[in-house]
Design a protein around this motif. Structure first.
Motif, PDB file in Angstrom:
ATOM      1  N   UNK A   1       0.781  -1.246   0.000  1.00 16.50           N
ATOM      2  CA  UNK A   1       0.000   0.000   0.000  1.00 16.50           C
ATOM      3  C   UNK A   1       0.808   1.291   0.000  1.00 16.50           C
ATOM      4  N   UNK A   2       2.158   1.239  -0.088  1.00 14.73           N
ATOM      5  CA  UNK A   2       2.926   2.469  -0.281  1.00 14.73           C
ATOM      6  C   UNK A   2       2.538   3.095  -1.616  1.00 14.73           C
ATOM      7  N   UNK A   3       2.611   4.415  -1.721  1.00  6.79           N
ATOM      8  CA  UNK A   3       2.170   5.095  -2.940  1.00  6.79           C
ATOM      9  C   UNK A   3       3.223   5.164  -4.034  1.00  6.79           C
ATOM     10  N   UNK A   4       4.402   4.553  -3.818  1.00  6.68           N
ATOM     11  CA  UNK A   4       5.548   4.812  -4.692  1.00  6.68           C
ATOM     12  C   UNK A   4       5.315   4.484  -6.166  1.00  6.68           C
ATOM     13  N   UNK A   5       4.621   3.380  -6.463  1.00  4.02           N
ATOM     14  CA  UNK A   5       4.390   3.043  -7.873  1.00  4.02           C
ATOM     15  C   UNK A   5       3.521   4.108  -8.541  1.00  4.02           C
TER      16      UNK A   5
ATOM     17  N   UNK B   1       4.595   6.684 -11.570  1.00  2.00           N
ATOM     18  CA  UNK B   1       3.800   6.796 -12.799  1.00  2.00           C
ATOM     19  C   UNK B   1       3.459   8.249 -13.102  1.00  2.00           C
ATOM     20  N   UNK B   2       3.112   9.009 -12.070  1.00  2.00           N
ATOM     21  CA  UNK B   2       2.824  10.431 -12.267  1.00  2.00           C
ATOM     22  C   UNK B   2       4.048  11.162 -12.817  1.00  2.00           C
ATOM     23  N   UNK B   3       5.221  10.844 -12.277  1.00  2.00           N
ATOM     24  CA  UNK B   3       6.448  11.496 -12.748  1.00  2.00           C
ATOM     25  C   UNK B   3       6.718  11.143 -14.208  1.00  2.00           C
ATOM     26  N   UNK B   4       6.582   9.866 -14.538  1.00  2.00           N
ATOM     27  CA  UNK B   4       6.847   9.438 -15.909  1.00  2.00           C
ATOM     28  C   UNK B   4       5.873  10.081 -16.898  1.00  2.00           C
ATOM     29  N   UNK B   5       4.627  10.190 -16.492  1.00  2.00           N
ATOM     30  CA  UNK B   5       3.600  10.770 -17.365  1.00  2.00           C
ATOM     31  C   UNK B   5       3.636  12.284 -17.372  1.00  2.00           C
TER      32      UNK B   5
END
Length: 218
Positions: free
Chosen positions: A142-146, A150-154
């Motif tokens: 449940x960590x938000x890292x993925x 994804x937000x950074x990549x997009x």
């Protein structure tokens, strides 16, 4: 605020792989004269702890269990069960609508990169996604890292994205990243608590993506 990106969980959300994985574990437990309680399975859905938890439980119920010797057969059985399965109903329509609206698409999964990319290739979905962030490259849910990756990549802020999840752990991860989140449970996760989600839908066929975008732009 207008939505510019969609980020999907993979297992259980884009494809109902969880049913095949659960069945393979249930079969393995039965072969060893043991039983896999569904409530225990629910505690690991959406995380990276499945194999560790299952093998520990199996070892408690059966003698002389060697996890490393069982892994190849487990993997083979899962792939056998998935061979004819496609995306969940309505997923292809959502991806086509997303392309029509010019939305960026990403995946945030606790599974490994090898698994997710392999399944995307099998399903013919890989070309849709610009970002594929996985639990072997980032802290799993449940960590938000993925989701943050994804937000950074997009290149999209959290408030301009929508997340799609099938598990409470996944919803917690997406919400911790600040992303409005739609829960679309599969048959295994349907009984679980999705109170943290901004919206819960029975399936992707319940409403069109266009209507969903309108709903979240109000």
């Amino acid at each position: 605020m207008a939505t510019r990106a969609l980020i999907f969980d993979f297992d259980g959300t884009l494809a109902d792989t969880e049913a095949a994985v659960l069945r393979s574990w249930q079969e393995m437990f039965a072969e060893h004269g043991a039983e896999l309680p569904l409530d225990v399975w629910h505690t690991v859905i959406g995380t990276q702890n499945t194999a560790t938890t299952m093998f520990k439980l199996l070892a408690e119920q059966a003698e002389n269990v060697d996890p490393e010797s069982l892994r190849p057969a487990m993997r083979a059985r899962v792939h056998e069960l998935l061979a004819e399965d496609g995306p969940r109903d309505g997923v292809l329509d959502y991806l086509e609508e997303a392309a029509h609206h010019g939305l960026a698409l990403g995946i945030a999964s606790s599974s490994s990169s090898t698994w997710v990319h392999g399944q995307l290739a099998r399903l013919g979905l890989a070309h849709h996604f610009t970002a594929v962030e996985t639990g072997d490259r980032h802290n799993p849910k449940p960590d938000p890292d993925t989701y943050l990756a994804a937000l950074r990549t997009l290149g999209v802020p959290a408030e301009e994205a929508l997340a799609f999840e099938d598990s409470p752990h996944g919803v917690s991860a997406a919400k911790a990243a600040g992303i409005p989140t739609i829960a679309i449970p599969n048959p295994i996760t349907a009984p679980l608590d999705f109170a943290k989600a901004d919206l819960v839908l029975p399936s992707f066929t319940t409403t069109t993506l266009t209507k969903l975008l309108q709903y979240f732009s109000q």
